[in-house]
Scaffold this active site. Structure first.
Site, mmCIF file in Angstrom:
data_model
loop_
_atom_site.group_PDB
_atom_site.id
_atom_site.type_symbol
_atom_site.label_atom_id
_atom_site.label_comp_id
_atom_site.label_asym_id
_atom_site.label_seq_id
_atom_site.Cartn_x
_atom_site.Cartn_y
_atom_site.Cartn_z
ATOM 1 N N LYS A 174 -2.020 -4.010 14.401
ATOM 2 C CA LYS A 174 -0.734 -3.982 13.695
ATOM 3 C C LYS A 174 0.223 -3.052 14.438
ATOM 4 C CE LYS A 174 1.511 -3.180 9.219
ATOM 5 N NZ LYS A 174 1.330 -3.001 7.762
ATOM 6 N N GLY A 224 8.682 -2.032 10.462
ATOM 7 C CA GLY A 224 9.150 -0.793 11.048
ATOM 8 C C GLY A 224 10.530 -0.335 10.617
ATOM 9 N N GLU A 273 -3.389 0.254 13.297
ATOM 10 C CA GLU A 273 -1.922 0.320 13.301
ATOM 11 C C GLU A 273 -1.391 1.539 14.066
ATOM 12 O OE1 GLU A 273 1.924 0.529 10.243
ATOM 13 O OE2 GLU A 273 -0.099 0.406 9.429
ATOM 14 N N SER A 303 2.375 4.660 -0.884
ATOM 15 C CA SER A 303 1.894 5.782 -1.682
ATOM 16 C C SER A 303 2.784 5.943 -2.910
ATOM 17 C CB SER A 303 1.921 7.063 -0.852
ATOM 18 O OG SER A 303 3.267 7.417 -0.565
ATOM 19 N N ASP A 321 0.813 -1.219 0.000
ATOM 20 C CA ASP A 321 0.000 0.000 0.000
ATOM 21 C C ASP A 321 0.847 1.271 0.000
ATOM 22 O OD1 ASP A 321 0.875 -0.783 2.581
ATOM 23 O OD2 ASP A 321 -0.567 0.565 3.520
ATOM 24 N N ARG A 364 8.267 -3.437 3.324
ATOM 25 C CA ARG A 364 9.662 -3.485 2.899
ATOM 26 C C ARG A 364 10.317 -4.831 3.189
ATOM 27 N NH1 ARG A 364 11.168 0.261 5.864
ATOM 28 N NH2 ARG A 364 11.011 2.034 4.473
#
Length: 357
Positions: free
Chosen positions: A219, A262, A177, A26, A24, A292
């Protein structure tokens, strides 16, 4: 959607050996990632890259659902098939990021508030029609000199709860989250204190907004020292600290906890998840919702070249499998070394700041 169906979806998202792909990012965030591999940030390249991930053979063995960006949930592949339909054909549950990003919190330097509640009910109606069955809203909490303030935590917790209530009203499972950022030089203990306070306040607000805990997922960040701290904790200490915080703050009614990475590198994120599951059993499923940490390897294998598609998919499947095994504490160095893509296993990504999982 009936309440029973939402609970079923929440549990399906944290089914054994499975977790969530956060795709997701951007347009601005994916531009930074594409720039690192010298790929132009065009709509076609974004579509092709995400389709590559979504069509990876056997990926449903380890991935249950995918969080999409607004652009992606509307896109079709070159043959005209909606990407949402491709996900469904793979046995994956489509999800959608609905917040509008973290902006400066007026009157509180260094702190942020996530925006996006205006018009959210109507957007949820549209996203449901487009196929979304779960959603995500991210709040960011920064540790620094004199922060976070209680006002910042409460403002973000209230927004998270209002979002979650609207999501359930629309028949869409919310992923809540609250991310305490790794940025800074704080200690493991300081992160634990802030994370526990944040999660406690979030669940107070969720209760006040009548959010059904059985029909949502949490989350959170893992409890780690700041990335600039001279004292980095061991994998075992991170696992123990994180579980302690969660047992103090998360109701057992919540079906699952899907950690964000994170900014951790992909291997470390897997090791932490594995260590936490080895400390079980727990009241909730401990899973992953990585961006990531799942995508770094396939992104560097792909490099924007269609001929690298199979290699990139192999790298993605390997990372998904490693995390799938970490779900039951069965991840190992032998499994990690079993990748067919040497680049993916040897590479040690730099820990990044301000994660966009």
């Amino acid at each position: 959607m009936a309440a029973q169906e939402m609970e079923m979806i929440a549990r399906a998202l944290v089914a054994p050996n499975k977790g969530i792909l956060a795709a997701d990012e951007s347009t601005g965030t994916i531009e930074k990632r594409f720039k690192n591999i010298n790929v132009p940030n065009t709509e076609e390249n974004r579509r092709d890259y995400r389709e590559l991930l979504f069509t990876t053979p056997d990926i449903s063995k380890f991935i249950s659902g995918v969080i999409l960006y607004d652009e992606t949930i509307r896109q079709k592949n070159k043959e005209g098939t909606p990407l949402v339909e491709i996900l469904k054909q793979q046995g994956l549950i489509p999800g959608i990021k609905v917040d509008k990003g973290a902006k400066p919190l007026a009157g509180f330097p260094g702190e942020k508030i996530t925006e996006g509640l205006d018009g959210l009910r109507a957007r949820f109606e549209e996203y449901y029609k487009l196929g979304a069955r779960f959603s995500k809203w991210r709040a960011v909490i920064t540790i620094g000199n004199g922060i976070p303030t209680l006002a910042c935590i409460k403002a973000n917790a209230h927004a998270l709860a209002c979002y979650a209530a609207l999501s359930q009203e629309a028949g869409i499972v919310p992923i809540v989250e609250p991310e305490v950022l790794m940025d800074g030089s704080h200690t493991l203990q300081r992160c634990a204190e802030v994370t526990e306070l944040t999660i406690r306040i979030v669940f107070e607000e969720l209760f006040m907004q009548r959010v059904v805990f059985e029909q949502m997922l949490l989350k959170p960040n893992m409890v780690t020292a700041g990335k600039d701290s001279p004292e980095q904790a061991s994998v075992s200490d991170v696992a123990k600290a994180t579980i302690r915080v969660l047992r103090h703050s998360v109701p057992a009614a919540v079906p699952g906890i899907v950690f964000l990475s994170g900014g951790q590198n992909d291997i470390l994120a897997t090791e932490h998840l594995n260590a936490m599951n080895q400390l079980g059993p727990h009241p909730w499923q401990l899973s992953f919702s990585y961006g990531r940490a799942l995508q770094d390897a396939p992104l560097h294998a792909w490099l924007g070249n269609p001929s690298n598609r199979a290699t990139a998919q192999q790298a993605f499947l390997h990372r998904a499998e490693c995390n799938g095994m970490a779900r039951s504490g069965k991840y190992s160095e032998q499994l990690e070394a079993g990748s067919g893509n040497g680049q993916a296993t040897a590479r040690k990504p730099i820990v990044a700041s301000a994660s966009q999982d």
